[in-house]
Enzyme design. Structure first.
Site, PDB file in Angstrom:
ATOM      1  N   CYS A 156       0.879  -1.122   0.053  1.00  0.00           N
ATOM      2  CA  CYS A 156       0.160   0.113   0.110  1.00  0.00           C
ATOM      3  C   CYS A 156       0.823   1.222   0.227  1.00  0.00           C
ATOM      4  O   CYS A 156       2.176   1.127  -0.366  1.00  0.00           O
ATOM      5  CB  CYS A 156      -0.902  -0.132   1.246  1.00  0.00           C
ATOM      6  SG  CYS A 156      -1.667  -1.601   1.398  1.00  0.00           S
ATOM      7  N   ARG A 157       0.353   2.421   0.168  1.00  0.00           N
ATOM      8  CA  ARG A 157       0.733   3.791   0.289  1.00  0.00           C
ATOM      9  C   ARG A 157       0.359   4.538   1.168  1.00  0.00           C
ATOM     10  O   ARG A 157      -1.028   4.259   1.497  1.00  0.00           O
ATOM     11  CB  ARG A 157       0.601   4.231  -1.110  1.00  0.00           C
ATOM     12  CG  ARG A 157       1.627   3.746  -2.158  1.00  0.00           C
ATOM     13  CD  ARG A 157       2.904   4.618  -2.249  1.00  0.00           C
ATOM     14  NE  ARG A 157       4.301   3.840  -2.810  1.00  0.00           N
ATOM     15  CZ  ARG A 157       5.059   2.979  -2.118  1.00  0.00           C
ATOM     16  NH1 ARG A 157       4.585   2.838  -0.814  1.00  0.00           N
ATOM     17  NH2 ARG A 157       5.807   2.696  -2.527  1.00  0.00           N
TER      18      ARG A 157
END
Lengths: 312, 312, 312, 312
Positions: free
Chosen positions: B2-3
């Site tokens: 993810c980020r």
């Protein structure tokens, strides 16, 4: 509380005849549930339908379509229901009691060839959730993706089977696993001192047999409603209005539903509270009273408000 | 993987300046993630943003907006981001590793005044899931609604706090709880004989302090990337292009992000692997190396591919 | 821009073999589109698949499943693709150019027995939208539910047919209607002084014939990529890797796709720019150059970047 | 048919007090609509809420949150409603009559600073859709993204304003535009020979003034219900139960709603059929009868079934 429906037939039926077209289909029931025990009037928290290919073999797995938007306005469901035919169908509309609105919380669920749905709820589930999880084999503990009492109850059922993924089942094995599941839930409820009753209308199938319960862990209360109908053909005599035809006393079709799908009173029989209904691969329907500590032959029957009188 | 992104400032910022407008916002990063360690190129499996009112008091809870449709085409997000201002914001785009696509599996999560998000994954989480759950107090075991390693890690963090719902926190308490959480996960991984490394970039806040880690349980590998930037103003000098202004060496704004939000190299410092970053209520930024069995001052730094050279 | 795929075969194929299992299926293409003309790297704005029953008759309508969540993480799609078999399938992943993210804007669309999808866009559609709408018969003007150039182009196509709902079609009629549709769009573009080129890769079927175009209204530019492959069997020789088998030079299967589904170079032929491809009910494949004002036999072929060399 | 609610106050109110907390909020109304004229019992086809910042200036645009999942189980809505405060709020629950279930079909809509919603439907809209579209200036024809009579009616309203995007409005201008909109719809209905009545309860605001109609193009029938309430404070005296307090006869708050939000009979006045209600920037409430060909002072009042007696 929710609503469910199941169909098993010698021949396949277009899903639309069960789900979208009948005037009193479970989708329309999701608008207007006259037999609900609770006061929440809408089953709008998701929908699911599961079915087997028309001629399931010993390795057939069910296909499942679920949705978090209401069933009554779901274009995918409308189109699929007009296209897909099956001789074994489960359908469910949800009114959430526990578990957020998400596709992982929609019934039915499948595990290998087995499919499961639940109408009701496990009282004070939070008090027995840990024990239930601890009782499970790893593969079943990890199988659960959502967060509902109903899906955990499925895992508990699977845990009663020796090899739920590859085993061969018969209706006797499945019935025993079902009764053990209910018994286990009752034991945990007692240990946890839970006094509220659980509504345990469960349905399970391996694609050949169907086991279905109408059950409450109470000697005096009634379980959530459950009806069945059988015959040779389920036909639409005018748009949205269906009836069951019985020719030659053969039983080519069995329907079980939280509420009657048709307005023909004689088509539907009430399944008594605390009963296990078995549909065999050859479509024989067997009803067994569940004779545990909550068995009560003198249970006062609840007044039947859907029909003028009851069929029991 | 993810980020994520977090902002803490002396003054509030319109969410759009962080989330939707920057050319290299985490939404655009969800298209094109040049610094990703894995090969899956898209973060399209849901989105979440959480924020506190501009002047949070000791009882302020964060507001959270999540979505299972991609962030880059979400009208609600676009409109809310133009409207809402906050001085403490978490944002997250998800590429699912575990847990189905559902809103309950979207970061960030909140518990009382606390908010949590995670970039990375717990290796072989299935092997430690039971132990983690068993370690939790009932309220925290039952709090989890989804089915991700990240949300269970939040529950584990909460379990380190004496009273996560009503207690008063400071950044030292939160930092200790964070380090205990990582230590506990490491112990269980060792007990379970897990050899794959876990990527544990966590962020947590109570609305006043922020604790954030860049961590991997390996002596040789690098953790998932993490950068920070601080200054006095974060301004758009041409459409979609932002830079951090530093006047008087004051720090009125701190940004932490999986990838730089701007193309200004000098704006961003790499947070070293296995570091705990603390932002105090007064916006001081403190970096602590996490000196456990995986601490390694000679870790070979991974070549920084976003900038021409690294800032370390 | 989007991506599409169509399959027509003498026998039916499980949708999974086209959509979810191939390593370079259009779903994986929605992650990583190496042949895209534009720079937007993700087709994550919805998905649709349409199919006919295995033995369509003259009244068979297609079934369509669409979704606004990305195809790569859609449980319903995964399950349906493993269950449904068809001998005529359209599939489409969308990267929105016009029209919001909604199921009504997902391809393919159906009208009676006809099904339509589009890869590309109509340049400056806003300048011709009114004229297009005014040209339509009422039933077609009112049929459109969404807000995309592609669905309005379908209505325009339907308007070329005398009786699109009840009529009998053959591939010649459908081809003429397709060419009229393109011609009409070109005329309106000229009247409106539109200089940007339109990318008009359309596909339509009545369940028996398929008409498909690779087209651009420019004498020099290339249209969006389009390939086809034909053979006797489309088989998985190792997980995720498929090839087309050709026994006896028979053509029992035809595939048309924006990008090759397999990594077998010899399996795929480039359809030349400004060509109309016809698949007859008996599976003959006919290619016709579209000889209008944009026909140019000396068009410089775009370098083919997917294969080492082109097959043309 | 749908349900709407609007709030305008001197001070801002937390959205939760209007939308999620009241026992008879429009969300709970979406379960159980006792005053509905039609028989469809559920407003479950989407939801929308729009609001302005607490101190809107002459360039403030409203923020809008819409959803296609039912309002009663929407976590984003629950959280946003607890967080956001505004002095001018529109909210709407939808039961679809035309237009598919999609976010683009959810009320309210905005155009620049203007916001619009509709309760009711335009009878036989398909017969006047072309004329309506042809009457619009290009920017307004192209503005519409969905496919509902209500959004097209908004475009028609905007078309009555000289400069709907940049102009300065006052309540007189907006009222005139509203009456012209209704008049135009009536003219087209007459031209098209439509005999069924249209239910035109519209609401529009520029962030300062609010114009709202209760209207039906019939001399004898009643329009869809509409109530208003005004006072100094709208307070929760026990959980879920609200009442309007009136101190010093000041009017600091005005509420208009399809159904009363509280069970306090005296709090709510029925707005007579075929009336235009204006709320001025200074919170004066003005009621004007709409004196067109459908004006009828002797209209037989429909029996009021919500209260024991009517307030008219």
């Amino acid at each position: 509380m929710c609503r469910f429906l199941l169909y098993k037939g010698k021949t396949s039926i277009k899903l639309a005849h069960l789900i979208t077209r009948p005037a009193h289909s479970i989708i329309n029931q999701s608008f207007d549930s006259r037999l609900r025990l609770d006061t929440l009037p809408v089953n709008g928290d998701g929908f699911g339908v599961g079915w087997y290919q028309s001629n399931p073999n010993t390795t057939s797995t069910p296909c499942i379509f679920t949705s978090i938007t209401p069933a009554w306005n779901n274009q995918n469901l409308s189109r699929l229901a007009e296209e897909i035919q099956s001789s074994l169908v489960f359908a469910h509309v949800r009114a959430s009691t526990t578990g957020a609105l998400s596709e992982t919380n929609c019934h039915p669920w499948r595990f290998g060839r087995l499919m499961w749905m639940h109408n009701g709820h496990i009282a004070n589930f939070n008090k027995i959730k840990r024990k239930l999880q601890q009782s499970l084999r790893d593969e079943l503990f990890l199988f659960v993706q959502g967060n509902t009492d109903s899906e955990w109850a499925f895992a508990l059922f699977l845990n009663q089977l020796e090899d739920p993924i590859n085993g061969q089942f018969d209706h006797e094995m499945l019935k025993i696993a079902m009764l053990k599941t209910i018994d286990q839930l009752n034991n945990w409820a007692e240990e946890a001192g839970i006094h509220e009753s659980s509504l345990l209308n469960f349905a399970v199938t391996d694609g050949h047999s169907v086991i279905c319960t109408r059950y409450i862990n109470s000697r005096t209360e009634e379980a959530a409603s459950l009806y069945f109908s059988s015959g040779t053909r389920f036909t639409e005599y005018k748009p949205g209005h269906y009836k069951m035809t019985k020719a030659d006393k053969r039983e080519d079709i069995v329907l079980v539903a939280s509420e009657p799908l048709t307005f023909e009173r004689a088509d539907w029989l009430t399944i008594p509270t605390n009963t296990c209904l078995v549909i065999t691969p050859k479509l024989n329907v067997l009803l067994f009273p569940i004779k545990d500590q909550f068995y009560n032959i003198h249970r006062v029957k609840k007044k039947c408000i859907f029909f003028n009188s009851c069929n029991e």
